[in-house]
Design an enzyme around this catalytic site. Structure first.
Site, short mmCIF file in Angstrom:
data_model
loop_
_atom_site.label_atom_id
_atom_site.label_comp_id
_atom_site.label_asym_id
_atom_site.label_seq_id
_atom_site.Cartn_x
_atom_site.Cartn_y
_atom_site.Cartn_z
N LYS A 1 0.72 -1.30 0.05
CA LYS A 1 -0.01 -0.10 -0.04
C LYS A 1 0.79 1.04 0.04
O LYS A 1 0.28 2.46 -0.51
CB LYS A 1 -0.98 -0.05 1.31
CG LYS A 1 -2.10 -0.87 1.22
CD LYS A 1 -2.92 -0.57 2.48
CE LYS A 1 -3.98 -1.42 2.66
NZ LYS A 1 -4.86 -0.91 3.83
N ASP B 1 -10.36 3.74 2.61
CA ASP B 1 -10.72 3.41 3.98
C ASP B 1 -11.39 4.37 4.86
O ASP B 1 -12.26 4.15 5.57
CB ASP B 1 -9.28 2.91 4.41
CG ASP B 1 -8.79 1.49 4.23
OD1 ASP B 1 -9.60 0.78 3.72
OD2 ASP B 1 -7.45 1.32 4.22
#
Ligand code: ATR
Length: 299
Positions: free
Chosen positions: A70, A106
């Site tokens: 990520k 997120d």
């Protein structure tokens, strides 16, 4: 039915075998009869650059990115949105006319999960546990809405550093240690408690980051851990009469934001949630491994 016009999306990570995202997205594509397919791609660190170029070369519509890529994927992209830059991680890539664009869904996923449960933080004090990737996404999304946000982490220095970073954005944020006496004081006037640590995640299902005695019925308790669906923290919170929100909502909603970015269509979130719960509870064809997944890992 995969045909010549099928658009391909997927997830790159290592491991990816445990990921619930393929079943979640494919269930939604099938329900909407969209000509898309979602495929897991196990990509090791030394292959990341080639894999990302492959996403472009093969004209995939996009991919999710999970552990351990990520952060390291960011310099390989053509453009990264501001929220993902703040969080310091990308979990979704969209290919637009050959350009690779990076997002982090997120934070929005967390906000949507709270909204679905009709939780308003406006003007209230929020306590977030953790200072890792999940905590960063959650703190960046909640700090603008809270009167005050308090970050508590096992390693105090990480919470204090993240709090300072958020204060520079103009938000009221403090950091400290994740200790019983600190929790006791901070939870007295908080409206929302969020667990963004990995404590309580499978297989350590009898662990909780918060002693039951400091929980109160006036709190809403949100656990970003989704495996198990009801963690020890949520069980304890429910037993004292607090409102509880499990991590499946954030997993589904971060996926739903990515789905919309790829397809332009709002996904059927109830179908996605059902697919995730079936995966977690072993109903249907199970693809869950033994590592224990959580929403911070977005997969
Ligand atoms: P993620 O990206 O999923 O958030 P991470 O960046 O590795 O994962 O962060 C894990 C978080 O859980 C950290 O806040 C970590 O605390 P430390 O910074 O002190 O490591 C927290 N955590 C993990 N195990 C923990 C434990 N046993 N007790 C308390 N906190 C824990």
């Amino acid at each position: 039915m995969i045909g010549g016009g099928t658009r391909v999306v997927g997830i790159i990570g290592d491991p990816v075998e445990h990921s619930l995202s393929p079943r979640m997205h494919n269930a939604a594509f099938e329900h909407l009869k969209l000509d898309y397919v979602y495929v897991p791609f196990r990509v090791s660190g030394d292959m990341l650059r080639k894999a990302v170029e492959g996403v472009r070369a093969l004209n995939l519509r996009g991919v999710n990115v999970t552990i351990p890529h990520k952060v390291s994927v960011m310099p390989l992209l053509d453009w990264v949105d501001e929220n993902a830059l703040d969080i310091g991680a990308v979990n979704t890539i969209v290919v637009e006319r050959g350009e690779l664009k990076g997002y982090n869904t997120d934070g929005l996923g967390c906000l949507e999960a709270l909204k679905e449960e009709k939780v308003e933080v406006n003007g209230g004090k929020v306590v977030v546990l953790g200072a890792g990737g999940a905590a960063r996404a959650i703190a960046y999304s909640l700090a603008p809405l809270a009167s005050e946000l308090v970050l508590l982490n096992r390693t105090d220095s990480k919470a204090i550093a993240l709090a300072e970073e958020l204060r520079r954005k103009g938000w009221s944020v403090r950091g400290g240690g994740l200790r019983r006496e600190v929790l006791e004081g901070e939870l007295k006037d908080a409206v929302l408690l969020v667990n963004a640590t990995s404590v309580g995640m499978y297989p350590d299902v009898d662990d909780s980051p918060v002693p039951r005695e400091v929980l109160k019925s006036s709190l809403t308790v949100f656990d970003a851990v989704y495996n198990p669906i009801e963690t020890k923290l949520l069980r304890d919170a429910r037993s004292v009469g607090a409102k509880t929100i499990d991590g499946v909502g954030m997993l589904v909603n971060q996926g739903a934001v990515a789905f919309k970015l790829w397809t332009g269509v709002n996904p059927p979130k109830d179908i996605m949630r059902r697919a995730v719960i079936d995966g977690l509870t072993g109903r249907g064809e199970s693809d869950r491994g033994s590592c224990g997944a959580r929403c911070g890992n977005n997969c």
